[in-house]
Design a protein around this motif. Structure first.
Motif, PDB file in Angstrom:
ATOM      1  N   ALA A 107       0.861  -1.191   0.000  1.00  0.00           N
ATOM      2  CA  ALA A 107       0.000   0.000   0.000  1.00  0.00           C
ATOM      3  C   ALA A 107       0.893   1.234   0.000  1.00  0.00           C
ATOM      4  O   ALA A 107       1.815   1.342   0.812  1.00  0.00           O
ATOM      5  N   VAL A 108       0.611   2.161  -0.917  1.00  0.00           N
ATOM      6  CA  VAL A 108       1.378   3.399  -1.013  1.00  0.00           C
ATOM      7  C   VAL A 108       0.428   4.573  -0.779  1.00  0.00           C
ATOM      8  O   VAL A 108      -0.573   4.714  -1.487  1.00  0.00           O
ATOM      9  N   VAL A 109       0.754   5.396   0.205  1.00  0.00           N
ATOM     10  CA  VAL A 109      -0.054   6.563   0.543  1.00  0.00           C
ATOM     11  C   VAL A 109       0.743   7.815   0.198  1.00  0.00           C
ATOM     12  O   VAL A 109       1.938   7.903   0.496  1.00  0.00           O
ATOM     13  N   TYR A 110       0.084   8.782  -0.446  1.00  0.00           N
ATOM     14  CA  TYR A 110       0.708  10.062  -0.773  1.00  0.00           C
ATOM     15  C   TYR A 110       0.227  11.084   0.247  1.00  0.00           C
ATOM     16  O   TYR A 110      -0.952  11.428   0.274  1.00  0.00           O
ATOM     17  N   PHE A 124      -3.352   0.329   7.040  1.00  0.00           N
ATOM     18  CA  PHE A 124      -3.230  -0.908   6.281  1.00  0.00           C
ATOM     19  C   PHE A 124      -2.367  -1.956   6.982  1.00  0.00           C
ATOM     20  O   PHE A 124      -2.027  -2.981   6.404  1.00  0.00           O
ATOM     21  N   ALA A 125      -2.049  -1.702   8.260  1.00  0.00           N
ATOM     22  CA  ALA A 125      -1.073  -2.519   8.969  1.00  0.00           C
ATOM     23  C   ALA A 125      -1.464  -3.992   9.086  1.00  0.00           C
ATOM     24  O   ALA A 125      -0.594  -4.859   9.150  1.00  0.00           O
ATOM     25  N   ARG A 130       3.397  -1.480   3.860  1.00  0.00           N
ATOM     26  CA  ARG A 130       2.917  -0.172   3.433  1.00  0.00           C
ATOM     27  C   ARG A 130       4.023   0.865   3.518  1.00  0.00           C
ATOM     28  O   ARG A 130       4.997   0.707   4.262  1.00  0.00           O
ATOM     29  N   MET A 131       3.836   1.920   2.738  1.00  0.00           N
ATOM     30  CA  MET A 131       4.767   3.029   2.768  1.00  0.00           C
ATOM     31  C   MET A 131       4.036   4.312   2.421  1.00  0.00           C
ATOM     32  O   MET A 131       2.906   4.265   1.928  1.00  0.00           O
ATOM     33  N   PHE A 132       4.675   5.445   2.700  1.00  0.00           N
ATOM     34  CA  PHE A 132       4.070   6.703   2.304  1.00  0.00           C
ATOM     35  C   PHE A 132       5.100   7.582   1.617  1.00  0.00           C
ATOM     36  O   PHE A 132       6.314   7.405   1.773  1.00  0.00           O
ATOM     37  N   VAL A 133       4.575   8.514   0.818  1.00  0.00           N
ATOM     38  CA  VAL A 133       5.397   9.435   0.042  1.00  0.00           C
ATOM     39  C   VAL A 133       5.141  10.846   0.562  1.00  0.00           C
ATOM     40  O   VAL A 133       3.988  11.264   0.696  1.00  0.00           O
ATOM     41  N   TRP A 150      10.300   1.688  13.137  1.00  0.00           N
ATOM     42  CA  TRP A 150       9.752   0.941  14.278  1.00  0.00           C
ATOM     43  C   TRP A 150       8.369   0.386  13.939  1.00  0.00           C
ATOM     44  O   TRP A 150       8.027  -0.723  14.333  1.00  0.00           O
ATOM     45  N   TYR A 151       7.588   1.147  13.165  1.00  0.00           N
ATOM     46  CA  TYR A 151       6.271   0.692  12.741  1.00  0.00           C
ATOM     47  C   TYR A 151       6.339  -0.195  11.498  1.00  0.00           C
ATOM     48  O   TYR A 151       5.309  -0.744  11.065  1.00  0.00           O
ATOM     49  N   GLY A 152       7.512  -0.312  10.902  1.00  0.00           N
ATOM     50  CA  GLY A 152       7.658  -1.128   9.701  1.00  0.00           C
ATOM     51  C   GLY A 152       7.185  -0.450   8.430  1.00  0.00           C
ATOM     52  O   GLY A 152       6.964  -1.100   7.411  1.00  0.00           O
ATOM     53  N   ILE A 153       7.016   0.875   8.500  1.00  0.00           N
ATOM     54  CA  ILE A 153       6.481   1.637   7.364  1.00  0.00           C
ATOM     55  C   ILE A 153       7.622   2.185   6.515  1.00  0.00           C
ATOM     56  O   ILE A 153       8.560   2.785   7.033  1.00  0.00           O
TER      57      ILE A 153
END
Length: 201
Positions: A107-110, A124-125, A130-133, A150-153
């Motif tokens: 999952a990619v969040v902008y 989405f955990a 998941r990652m964010f931009v 730490w959250y794995g993001i």
């Protein structure tokens, strides 16, 4: 079918679909089971959103007849109410036909800001990495990246059209498929077929 353009986060063999889930806009990178997609399209079956039905289906093998006598009455009642193409009940056996069409892998969040990115990606955990931009790192970048780690993001920085990954997302530890995960897959499939693509992916 409305699929977002391939993102730089999409490895070969995957597609990217724009979704709005958990009140969050995201791009979901996923693989697609074309055979199941074609089957559903041929019979007019879209995404299946019933958690109760998916929960029952989780206990049935795909394509293998199971004696009706081995299915308890409440679950059999759920199966008999399923849309056409989900299960086949014939004679003394029930056969699960349905399987997930898409398998989400990222999952990619902008995000407009760092805290928003952490919060939105965290939605989405339970389902996938998941990652964010974001446009830029905050001033305390080392501390901020340590928190995301730490959250794995994962984190990518720069314009949405060409961000640079500065922290890779971590896989989910001890992940197991659940009925809620399957419903998440179904919701992504709904956007995959009927949703609208977005420009900044």
């Amino acid at each position: 079918m409305h699929t977002a353009p391939r993102t730089r986060f999409s490895p070969g063999g995957t597609e990217s679909t724009s979704v709005r889930i958990f009140n969050t806009d995201a791009t979901i990178v996923h693989t697609t089971h074309e055979g199941e997609h074609v089957r559903r399209q041929a019979i007019g079956l879209g995404h299946v959103n019933s958690l109760a039905l998916l929960d029952v289906l989780m206990d049935l093998p795909v394509g293998t007849p199971v004696p009706i006598s081995s299915v308890d009455t409440p679950n059999l009642r759920v199966l008999r109410k399923a849309p056409g193409g989900v299960v086949r009940v014939a004679g003394s056996a029930v056969t699960r036909l349905l399987m997930p069409v898409v398998t989400p892998v990222l999952a990619v969040v902008y995000a407009s800001g760092w805290r928003d990115g952490l919060a939105d990606a965290s939605e989405f955990a339970s389902y996938l990495p998941r990652m964010f931009v974001v446009d830029e790192l905050p001033g305390n970048s080392d501390e901020a990246l340590a928190e995301a780690s730490w959250y794995g993001i994962g984190v990518a920085v720069g314009p949405p059209s060409a961000p640079a990954i500065v922290l890779e997302p971590e896989p989910l530890p001890d992940w197991q498929p659940t009925a809620a995960w399957w419903r998440f897959c179904e919701r992504v499939y709904g956007f995959h077929v009927h949703g609208e693509s977005v420009a900044h992916v």
